[in-house]
Scaffold this motif. Structure first.
Motif, PDB file in Angstrom:
ATOM      1  N   LYS A   1      49.045  28.185  47.381  1.00  0.00           N
ATOM      2  CA  LYS A   1      47.582  28.161  47.492  1.00  0.00           C
ATOM      3  C   LYS A   1      47.007  29.563  47.280  1.00  0.00           C
ATOM      4  CE  LYS A   1      43.828  26.773  50.493  1.00  0.00           C
ATOM      5  NZ  LYS A   1      43.273  27.375  51.665  1.00  0.00           N
ATOM      6  N   GLU A   2      47.588  30.539  47.943  1.00  0.00           N
ATOM      7  CA  GLU A   2      47.083  31.899  47.833  1.00  0.00           C
ATOM      8  C   GLU A   2      47.238  32.470  46.424  1.00  0.00           C
ATOM      9  OE1 GLU A   2      48.216  34.689  50.875  1.00  0.00           O
ATOM     10  OE2 GLU A   2      48.279  33.069  52.365  1.00  0.00           O
ATOM     11  N   VAL A   3      48.373  32.239  45.806  1.00  0.00           N
ATOM     12  CA  VAL A   3      48.601  32.809  44.485  1.00  0.00           C
ATOM     13  C   VAL A   3      47.732  32.118  43.426  1.00  0.00           C
ATOM     14  CG1 VAL A   3      50.584  31.446  43.676  1.00  0.00           C
ATOM     15  CG2 VAL A   3      50.402  33.838  43.053  1.00  0.00           C
ATOM     16  N   MET A   4      47.491  30.839  43.559  1.00  0.00           N
ATOM     17  CA  MET A   4      46.612  30.144  42.614  1.00  0.00           C
ATOM     18  C   MET A   4      45.168  30.623  42.781  1.00  0.00           C
ATOM     19  SD  MET A   4      48.495  28.319  40.631  1.00  0.00           S
ATOM     20  CE  MET A   4      47.516  27.042  39.861  1.00  0.00           C
ATOM     21  N   GLU A   5      44.710  30.756  44.021  1.00  0.00           N
ATOM     22  CA  GLU A   5      43.347  31.262  44.262  1.00  0.00           C
ATOM     23  C   GLU A   5      43.220  32.703  43.773  1.00  0.00           C
ATOM     24  OE1 GLU A   5      42.519  30.668  48.430  1.00  0.00           O
ATOM     25  OE2 GLU A   5      42.413  28.480  48.198  1.00  0.00           O
ATOM     26  N   GLY A   6      44.236  33.520  44.041  1.00  0.00           N
ATOM     27  CA  GLY A   6      44.218  34.903  43.577  1.00  0.00           C
ATOM     28  C   GLY A   6      44.211  35.001  42.055  1.00  0.00           C
ATOM     29  N   SER A   7      44.948  34.119  41.411  1.00  0.00           N
ATOM     30  CA  SER A   7      44.986  34.104  39.943  1.00  0.00           C
ATOM     31  C   SER A   7      43.641  33.701  39.360  1.00  0.00           C
ATOM     32  CB  SER A   7      46.077  33.162  39.439  1.00  0.00           C
ATOM     33  OG  SER A   7      47.337  33.649  39.816  1.00  0.00           O
ATOM     34  N   ARG A   8      42.997  32.711  39.958  1.00  0.00           N
ATOM     35  CA  ARG A   8      41.659  32.306  39.493  1.00  0.00           C
ATOM     36  C   ARG A   8      40.662  33.462  39.636  1.00  0.00           C
ATOM     37  NH1 ARG A   8      43.237  27.762  42.057  1.00  0.00           N
ATOM     38  NH2 ARG A   8      43.662  25.995  40.702  1.00  0.00           N
ATOM     39  N   ALA A   9      40.708  34.122  40.784  1.00  0.00           N
ATOM     40  CA  ALA A   9      39.807  35.250  41.013  1.00  0.00           C
ATOM     41  C   ALA A   9      40.084  36.380  40.010  1.00  0.00           C
ATOM     42  CB  ALA A   9      39.944  35.765  42.445  1.00  0.00           C
ATOM     43  N   ALA A  10      41.360  36.681  39.767  1.00  0.00           N
ATOM     44  CA  ALA A  10      41.719  37.717  38.808  1.00  0.00           C
ATOM     45  C   ALA A  10      41.260  37.347  37.400  1.00  0.00           C
ATOM     46  CB  ALA A  10      43.232  37.961  38.831  1.00  0.00           C
ATOM     47  N   MET A  11      41.395  36.066  37.022  1.00  0.00           N
ATOM     48  CA  MET A  11      40.966  35.623  35.698  1.00  0.00           C
ATOM     49  C   MET A  11      39.451  35.734  35.558  1.00  0.00           C
ATOM     50  SD  MET A  11      41.942  34.552  32.712  1.00  0.00           S
ATOM     51  CE  MET A  11      43.486  33.663  32.721  1.00  0.00           C
ATOM     52  N   GLU A  12      38.723  35.295  36.562  1.00  0.00           N
ATOM     53  CA  GLU A  12      37.264  35.386  36.489  1.00  0.00           C
ATOM     54  C   GLU A  12      36.817  36.839  36.401  1.00  0.00           C
ATOM     55  OE1 GLU A  12      35.692  32.861  39.598  1.00  0.00           O
ATOM     56  OE2 GLU A  12      36.663  31.103  38.685  1.00  0.00           O
ATOM     57  N   HIS A  13      37.474  37.715  37.138  1.00  0.00           N
ATOM     58  CA  HIS A  13      37.164  39.148  37.057  1.00  0.00           C
ATOM     59  C   HIS A  13      37.490  39.683  35.655  1.00  0.00           C
ATOM     60  CE1 HIS A  13      36.714  43.318  38.290  1.00  0.00           C
ATOM     61  NE2 HIS A  13      37.891  43.548  37.724  1.00  0.00           N
ATOM     62  N   PHE A  14      38.650  39.318  35.123  1.00  0.00           N
ATOM     63  CA  PHE A  14      39.057  39.751  33.784  1.00  0.00           C
ATOM     64  C   PHE A  14      38.027  39.311  32.744  1.00  0.00           C
ATOM     65  CE2 PHE A  14      41.289  39.242  29.751  1.00  0.00           C
ATOM     66  CZ  PHE A  14      42.022  40.420  29.655  1.00  0.00           C
ATOM     67  N   MET A  15      37.567  38.069  32.854  1.00  0.00           N
ATOM     68  CA  MET A  15      36.596  37.552  31.887  1.00  0.00           C
ATOM     69  C   MET A  15      35.250  38.248  32.046  1.00  0.00           C
ATOM     70  SD  MET A  15      37.630  33.523  31.844  1.00  0.00           S
ATOM     71  CE  MET A  15      36.298  33.051  30.760  1.00  0.00           C
ATOM     72  N   THR A  16      34.801  38.440  33.267  1.00  0.00           N
ATOM     73  CA  THR A  16      33.520  39.110  33.509  1.00  0.00           C
ATOM     74  C   THR A  16      33.558  40.541  32.995  1.00  0.00           C
ATOM     75  OG1 THR A  16      33.091  37.753  35.452  1.00  0.00           O
ATOM     76  CG2 THR A  16      31.898  39.836  35.311  1.00  0.00           C
ATOM     77  N   GLU A  17      34.666  41.210  33.234  1.00  0.00           N
ATOM     78  CA  GLU A  17      34.804  42.606  32.841  1.00  0.00           C
ATOM     79  C   GLU A  17      34.980  42.799  31.338  1.00  0.00           C
ATOM     80  OE1 GLU A  17      38.456  45.278  33.693  1.00  0.00           O
ATOM     81  OE2 GLU A  17      37.145  45.465  35.448  1.00  0.00           O
ATOM     82  N   ASN A  18      35.609  41.831  30.666  1.00  0.00           N
ATOM     83  CA  ASN A  18      36.018  42.052  29.275  1.00  0.00           C
ATOM     84  C   ASN A  18      35.459  41.079  28.247  1.00  0.00           C
ATOM     85  OD1 ASN A  18      38.145  44.201  29.763  1.00  0.00           O
ATOM     86  ND2 ASN A  18      38.853  42.586  31.120  1.00  0.00           N
ATOM     87  N   LEU A  19      34.874  39.982  28.676  1.00  0.00           N
ATOM     88  CA  LEU A  19      34.496  38.943  27.706  1.00  0.00           C
ATOM     89  C   LEU A  19      33.060  38.450  27.849  1.00  0.00           C
ATOM     90  CD1 LEU A  19      37.904  37.207  27.896  1.00  0.00           C
ATOM     91  CD2 LEU A  19      36.821  37.876  25.752  1.00  0.00           C
TER      92      LEU A  19
ATOM     93  N   SER B   1      47.110  43.484  28.459  1.00  0.00           N
ATOM     94  CA  SER B   1      46.253  42.357  28.085  1.00  0.00           C
ATOM     95  C   SER B   1      44.918  42.863  27.556  1.00  0.00           C
ATOM     96  CB  SER B   1      46.013  41.436  29.287  1.00  0.00           C
ATOM     97  OG  SER B   1      47.174  40.717  29.619  1.00  0.00           O
ATOM     98  N   LYS B   2      44.381  43.895  28.192  1.00  0.00           N
ATOM     99  CA  LYS B   2      43.104  44.471  27.745  1.00  0.00           C
ATOM    100  C   LYS B   2      43.233  45.096  26.367  1.00  0.00           C
ATOM    101  CE  LYS B   2      41.342  45.427  32.345  1.00  0.00           C
ATOM    102  NZ  LYS B   2      40.936  46.488  33.288  1.00  0.00           N
ATOM    103  N   LYS B   3      44.395  45.686  26.070  1.00  0.00           N
ATOM    104  CA  LYS B   3      44.606  46.311  24.770  1.00  0.00           C
ATOM    105  C   LYS B   3      44.681  45.282  23.644  1.00  0.00           C
ATOM    106  CE  LYS B   3      47.035  50.419  26.412  1.00  0.00           C
ATOM    107  NZ  LYS B   3      48.336  51.128  26.379  1.00  0.00           N
ATOM    108  N   VAL B   4      45.195  44.104  23.933  1.00  0.00           N
ATOM    109  CA  VAL B   4      45.339  43.053  22.918  1.00  0.00           C
ATOM    110  C   VAL B   4      44.013  42.316  22.701  1.00  0.00           C
ATOM    111  CG1 VAL B   4      46.531  40.873  22.397  1.00  0.00           C
ATOM    112  CG2 VAL B   4      47.805  42.793  23.372  1.00  0.00           C
ATOM    113  N   LEU B   5      43.177  42.309  23.704  1.00  0.00           N
ATOM    114  CA  LEU B   5      41.931  41.537  23.676  1.00  0.00           C
ATOM    115  C   LEU B   5      41.033  41.787  22.458  1.00  0.00           C
ATOM    116  CD1 LEU B   5      40.307  39.400  25.138  1.00  0.00           C
ATOM    117  CD2 LEU B   5      39.316  41.205  26.551  1.00  0.00           C
ATOM    118  N   PRO B   6      40.852  43.010  21.959  1.00  0.00           N
ATOM    119  CA  PRO B   6      40.018  43.189  20.765  1.00  0.00           C
ATOM    120  C   PRO B   6      40.513  42.387  19.557  1.00  0.00           C
ATOM    121  CG  PRO B   6      40.364  45.289  21.837  1.00  0.00           C
ATOM    122  CD  PRO B   6      41.263  44.297  22.532  1.00  0.00           C
ATOM    123  N   TYR B   7      41.813  42.206  19.440  1.00  0.00           N
ATOM    124  CA  TYR B   7      42.368  41.404  18.348  1.00  0.00           C
ATOM    125  C   TYR B   7      42.040  39.927  18.542  1.00  0.00           C
ATOM    126  CZ  TYR B   7      44.836  45.604  16.998  1.00  0.00           C
ATOM    127  OH  TYR B   7      45.131  46.879  16.593  1.00  0.00           O
TER     128      TYR B   7
END
Length: 151
Positions: free
Chosen positions: A62-80, A17-23
């Protein structure tokens, strides 16, 4: 004239996902387009045949949805951090169906995604998400092979 104002970027949180992000960023800037990142968590239908019980599922959901939100926010903070016209959505269900349904409902003009995400047994069991999205999408889909990107 081709107008691309809404770009959808399916994310699975792998390095690919990180590799595709520049495009994604390049096309979004070129068209002054809004980016929506989407992550789809497999729904309960994917676990049919397992004897897990309903109590297990509601806790897991509940756990997987919360974990996914946290992972997405981290992904956005780190890359966007450098791109402001952006949002995200976490959904649950069949990955291909949910991506294509969301694209139609939100009037997405272009989906940009990697041709490869997760590997191994999971890919063999669940098939190619990119192939399914391309076959059923109501808008153009740009697929990028992350293994062919020059660093």
């Amino acid at each position: 004239m081709v107008e691309v104002k809404k770009i959808l970027f399916p994310v699975d949180f792998t390095e690919n996902s990180k590799k595709v992000l520049p495009y994604v960023k390049h096309f979004a800037r070129a068209f002054a387009a809004h980016i929506t990142l989407i992550h789809v968590v497999r729904g309960p239908d994917e676990f049919s045949g397992f004897e897990l019980g309903s109590a297990w599922w509601s806790s897991f959901e509940k756990e997987v949805m919360e974990g996914s939100r946290a992972a997405m926010e981290h992904f956005m903070t780190e890359n966007l951090q450098d791109y402001k016209d952006i949002d995200y959505m976490i959904l649950m269900g069949d990955i291909i169906e949910e991506i294509n349904k969301f694209a139609v409902e939100k009037g997405v003009d272009l989906i940009i995604m990697g041709t490869h995400g997760r590997k191994g047994l999971e890919k063999a069991v669940f098939g190619s998400v990119a192939e399914g999205v391309v076959k059923h999408a109501a808008c153009p889909v740009l697929t990028i092979n992350p293994f062919k990107i020059k660093s």
